[in-house]
Design a protein around this motif. Sequence first.
Motif, PDB file in Angstrom:
ATOM      1  N   MET A   1     -73.680  50.812  23.167  1.00 16.69           N
ATOM      2  CA  MET A   1     -72.559  51.744  23.181  1.00 16.69           C
ATOM      3  C   MET A   1     -71.416  51.227  22.310  1.00 16.69           C
ATOM      4  SD  MET A   1     -70.442  53.234  26.461  1.00 16.69           S
ATOM      5  CE  MET A   1     -71.947  53.797  27.243  1.00 16.69           C
ATOM      6  N   THR A   2     -71.057  49.954  22.511  1.00 13.87           N
ATOM      7  CA  THR A   2     -69.953  49.403  21.734  1.00 13.87           C
ATOM      8  C   THR A   2     -70.334  49.176  20.280  1.00 13.87           C
ATOM      9  OG1 THR A   2     -70.579  47.168  22.432  1.00 13.87           O
ATOM     10  CG2 THR A   2     -68.913  48.300  23.736  1.00 13.87           C
ATOM     11  N   ALA A   3     -71.629  48.989  20.002  1.00 15.17           N
ATOM     12  CA  ALA A   3     -72.068  48.772  18.627  1.00 15.17           C
ATOM     13  C   ALA A   3     -71.992  50.052  17.813  1.00 15.17           C
ATOM     14  CB  ALA A   3     -73.490  48.217  18.607  1.00 15.17           C
ATOM     15  N   GLN A   4     -72.246  51.210  18.448  1.00 20.26           N
ATOM     16  CA  GLN A   4     -72.267  52.470  17.727  1.00 20.26           C
ATOM     17  C   GLN A   4     -70.911  53.144  17.676  1.00 20.26           C
ATOM     18  OE1 GLN A   4     -75.227  55.410  18.472  1.00 20.26           O
ATOM     19  NE2 GLN A   4     -76.797  53.919  18.950  1.00 20.26           N
ATOM     20  N   ALA A   5     -70.197  53.126  18.794  1.00 20.94           N
ATOM     21  CA  ALA A   5     -68.940  53.853  18.860  1.00 20.94           C
ATOM     22  C   ALA A   5     -67.848  53.108  18.096  1.00 20.94           C
ATOM     23  CB  ALA A   5     -68.527  54.033  20.332  1.00 20.94           C
ATOM     24  N   ASP A   6     -66.734  53.782  17.924  1.00 24.85           N
ATOM     25  CA  ASP A   6     -65.581  53.174  17.266  1.00 24.85           C
ATOM     26  C   ASP A   6     -64.909  52.237  18.261  1.00 24.85           C
ATOM     27  OD1 ASP A   6     -63.532  52.561  15.576  1.00 24.85           O
ATOM     28  OD2 ASP A   6     -62.418  54.418  15.931  1.00 24.85           O
ATOM     29  N   ALA A   7     -65.543  51.079  18.496  1.00 21.65           N
ATOM     30  CA  ALA A   7     -65.109  50.171  19.551  1.00 21.65           C
ATOM     31  C   ALA A   7     -64.329  49.000  18.964  1.00 21.65           C
ATOM     32  CB  ALA A   7     -66.306  49.658  20.338  1.00 21.65           C
ATOM     33  N   THR A   8     -63.252  48.635  19.660  1.00 25.35           N
ATOM     34  CA  THR A   8     -62.436  47.493  19.272  1.00 25.35           C
ATOM     35  C   THR A   8     -62.318  46.553  20.464  1.00 25.35           C
ATOM     36  OG1 THR A   8     -61.126  48.877  17.765  1.00 25.35           O
ATOM     37  CG2 THR A   8     -60.195  46.752  18.397  1.00 25.35           C
ATOM     38  N   GLN A   9     -62.691  45.291  20.277  1.00 29.66           N
ATOM     39  CA  GLN A   9     -62.569  44.347  21.376  1.00 29.66           C
ATOM     40  C   GLN A   9     -61.091  44.061  21.630  1.00 29.66           C
ATOM     41  OE1 GLN A   9     -65.021  40.838  21.174  1.00 29.66           O
ATOM     42  NE2 GLN A   9     -63.943  39.820  22.853  1.00 29.66           N
ATOM     43  N   ILE A  10     -60.680  44.211  22.899  1.00 31.30           N
ATOM     44  CA  ILE A  10     -59.275  44.032  23.247  1.00 31.30           C
ATOM     45  C   ILE A  10     -59.044  42.834  24.158  1.00 31.30           C
ATOM     46  CG2 ILE A  10     -58.744  46.471  22.964  1.00 31.30           C
ATOM     47  CD1 ILE A  10     -58.863  46.700  26.053  1.00 31.30           C
ATOM     48  N   GLY A  11     -60.112  42.186  24.629  1.00 30.23           N
ATOM     49  CA  GLY A  11     -59.922  41.048  25.514  1.00 30.23           C
ATOM     50  C   GLY A  11     -61.231  40.599  26.114  1.00 30.23           C
ATOM     51  N   HIS A  12     -61.136  39.638  27.029  1.00 23.57           N
ATOM     52  CA  HIS A  12     -62.315  39.129  27.715  1.00 23.57           C
ATOM     53  C   HIS A  12     -61.906  38.574  29.070  1.00 23.57           C
ATOM     54  CE1 HIS A  12     -60.689  35.441  25.838  1.00 23.57           C
ATOM     55  NE2 HIS A  12     -61.199  34.817  26.898  1.00 23.57           N
ATOM     56  N   LEU A  13     -62.890  38.394  29.937  1.00 24.54           N
ATOM     57  CA  LEU A  13     -62.679  37.737  31.223  1.00 24.54           C
ATOM     58  C   LEU A  13     -63.169  36.306  31.110  1.00 24.54           C
ATOM     59  CD1 LEU A  13     -62.431  40.743  32.193  1.00 24.54           C
ATOM     60  CD2 LEU A  13     -63.444  39.967  34.347  1.00 24.54           C
ATOM     61  N   ALA A  14     -62.338  35.383  31.532  1.00 30.98           N
ATOM     62  CA  ALA A  14     -62.722  33.974  31.555  1.00 30.98           C
ATOM     63  C   ALA A  14     -63.128  33.595  32.969  1.00 30.98           C
ATOM     64  CB  ALA A  14     -61.568  33.097  31.077  1.00 30.98           C
ATOM     65  N   THR A  15     -64.099  32.706  33.090  1.00 32.97           N
ATOM     66  CA  THR A  15     -64.570  32.250  34.400  1.00 32.97           C
ATOM     67  C   THR A  15     -64.283  30.763  34.556  1.00 32.97           C
ATOM     68  OG1 THR A  15     -66.779  31.798  33.533  1.00 32.97           O
ATOM     69  CG2 THR A  15     -66.391  33.979  34.479  1.00 32.97           C
ATOM     70  N   ARG A  16     -64.146  30.346  35.798  1.00 31.55           N
ATOM     71  CA  ARG A  16     -63.911  28.943  36.105  1.00 31.55           C
ATOM     72  C   ARG A  16     -64.903  28.500  37.176  1.00 31.55           C
ATOM     73  NH1 ARG A  16     -57.907  27.418  37.652  1.00 31.55           N
ATOM     74  NH2 ARG A  16     -57.660  28.163  35.505  1.00 31.55           N
ATOM     75  N   HIS A  17     -65.459  27.310  36.995  1.00 30.77           N
ATOM     76  CA  HIS A  17     -66.439  26.750  37.938  1.00 30.77           C
ATOM     77  C   HIS A  17     -67.672  27.656  38.045  1.00 30.77           C
ATOM     78  CE1 HIS A  17     -63.256  24.026  38.838  1.00 30.77           C
ATOM     79  NE2 HIS A  17     -62.534  24.917  39.497  1.00 30.77           N
ATOM     80  N   LEU A  18     -68.017  28.319  36.938  1.00 23.32           N
ATOM     81  CA  LEU A  18     -69.191  29.183  36.904  1.00 23.32           C
ATOM     82  C   LEU A  18     -69.955  28.886  35.621  1.00 23.32           C
ATOM     83  CD1 LEU A  18     -70.657  31.596  38.295  1.00 23.32           C
ATOM     84  CD2 LEU A  18     -69.331  33.100  36.815  1.00 23.32           C
ATOM     85  N   PRO A  19     -71.249  28.573  35.714  1.00 18.39           N
ATOM     86  CA  PRO A  19     -72.007  28.274  34.495  1.00 18.39           C
ATOM     87  C   PRO A  19     -71.931  29.437  33.507  1.00 18.39           C
ATOM     88  CG  PRO A  19     -73.281  27.703  36.443  1.00 18.39           C
ATOM     89  CD  PRO A  19     -72.080  28.461  36.928  1.00 18.39           C
ATOM     90  N   ASP A  20     -71.466  29.154  32.305  1.00 18.66           N
ATOM     91  CA  ASP A  20     -71.301  30.182  31.289  1.00 18.66           C
ATOM     92  C   ASP A  20     -72.539  30.268  30.408  1.00 18.66           C
ATOM     93  OD1 ASP A  20     -69.208  31.963  31.148  1.00 18.66           O
ATOM     94  OD2 ASP A  20     -67.770  30.481  30.434  1.00 18.66           O
ATOM     95  N   ILE A  21     -72.624  31.356  29.686  1.00 18.61           N
ATOM     96  CA  ILE A  21     -73.565  31.473  28.586  1.00 18.61           C
ATOM     97  C   ILE A  21     -72.746  31.849  27.352  1.00 18.61           C
ATOM     98  CG2 ILE A  21     -75.481  32.212  30.058  1.00 18.61           C
ATOM     99  CD1 ILE A  21     -75.046  35.054  28.888  1.00 18.61           C
ATOM    100  N   THR A  22     -73.261  31.511  26.197  1.00 22.48           N
ATOM    101  CA  THR A  22     -72.623  31.921  24.950  1.00 22.48           C
ATOM    102  C   THR A  22     -73.679  32.617  24.107  1.00 22.48           C
ATOM    103  OG1 THR A  22     -71.133  30.017  25.030  1.00 22.48           O
ATOM    104  CG2 THR A  22     -71.301  31.190  22.941  1.00 22.48           C
ATOM    105  N   SER A  23     -73.677  33.931  24.164  1.00 20.43           N
ATOM    106  CA  SER A  23     -74.618  34.700  23.360  1.00 20.43           C
ATOM    107  C   SER A  23     -74.101  34.771  21.922  1.00 20.43           C
ATOM    108  CB  SER A  23     -74.789  36.098  23.951  1.00 20.43           C
ATOM    109  OG  SER A  23     -73.525  36.679  24.225  1.00 20.43           O
ATOM    110  N   PHE A  24     -74.985  35.071  20.993  1.00 23.47           N
ATOM    111  CA  PHE A  24     -74.570  35.127  19.591  1.00 23.47           C
ATOM    112  C   PHE A  24     -75.478  36.073  18.822  1.00 23.47           C
ATOM    113  CE2 PHE A  24     -77.570  31.644  20.085  1.00 23.47           C
ATOM    114  CZ  PHE A  24     -78.466  31.846  19.051  1.00 23.47           C
ATOM    115  N   THR A  25     -74.976  36.570  17.712  1.00 21.55           N
ATOM    116  CA  THR A  25     -75.725  37.426  16.800  1.00 21.55           C
ATOM    117  C   THR A  25     -75.412  37.002  15.374  1.00 21.55           C
ATOM    118  OG1 THR A  25     -75.616  39.299  18.339  1.00 21.55           O
ATOM    119  CG2 THR A  25     -76.135  39.791  16.039  1.00 21.55           C
TER     120      THR A  25
END
Length: 210
Positions: A1-25
Amino acid sequence: MTAQADATQIGHLATRHLPDITSFTDGVPRRPIRLYNVGTDVTVCVCELSLPPWVSELVSEELLAWANETDIETVAAVFGASYPHAEEDHAVSYVGTESFREGAVADRPFEPLSAGYFDGLLGELLTAGLDDPEPAVGALVTPAHPPGPDIDAAIRLVEAADTAYGVGVETTELENRSAAQRQYYEALAERMATLRDEGTDRPYDDRMFM
């Protein structure tokens, strides 16, 4: 949805004490929980992180607090759920608070989901919505077949989001992927049937089903 539409990233949620992942393209990393503006009236939260149940209440509180601070009227989830169903049940249904039922899905071609329960983040969001009428909270739900991804379920949900909120996303790419996936498994089933008919004892490699 975000890849096709006129989408603009405006922020993110940060987590603490939770194993993260870092996806990439294409070598570019990205945050696992991101917020996008799609057009002028819709904000999409994309979460690529598997949230354990114990963190669901915290994430729900943060999302709803942010929604109230930014005057968001509706918080809606699109959800593919695995539950027993018939072929004719391949449709999108809704579950939501009173303000969601009277607003987001009023006069829309969705039926209420008959019975059941949600846990995790969706359950926390709906429970919070019972105590506070603003923002409206609900979900558009369709049956999904594990193991995923269920591309046909994704198509139904994208179309439902477009019907409810006018996000303007094309499903052609998903439809092509669905057709290719269906053709692949049909050919694989025919191959397995041929091997059985031939009565061969040769072991076969079933990793293609994974």
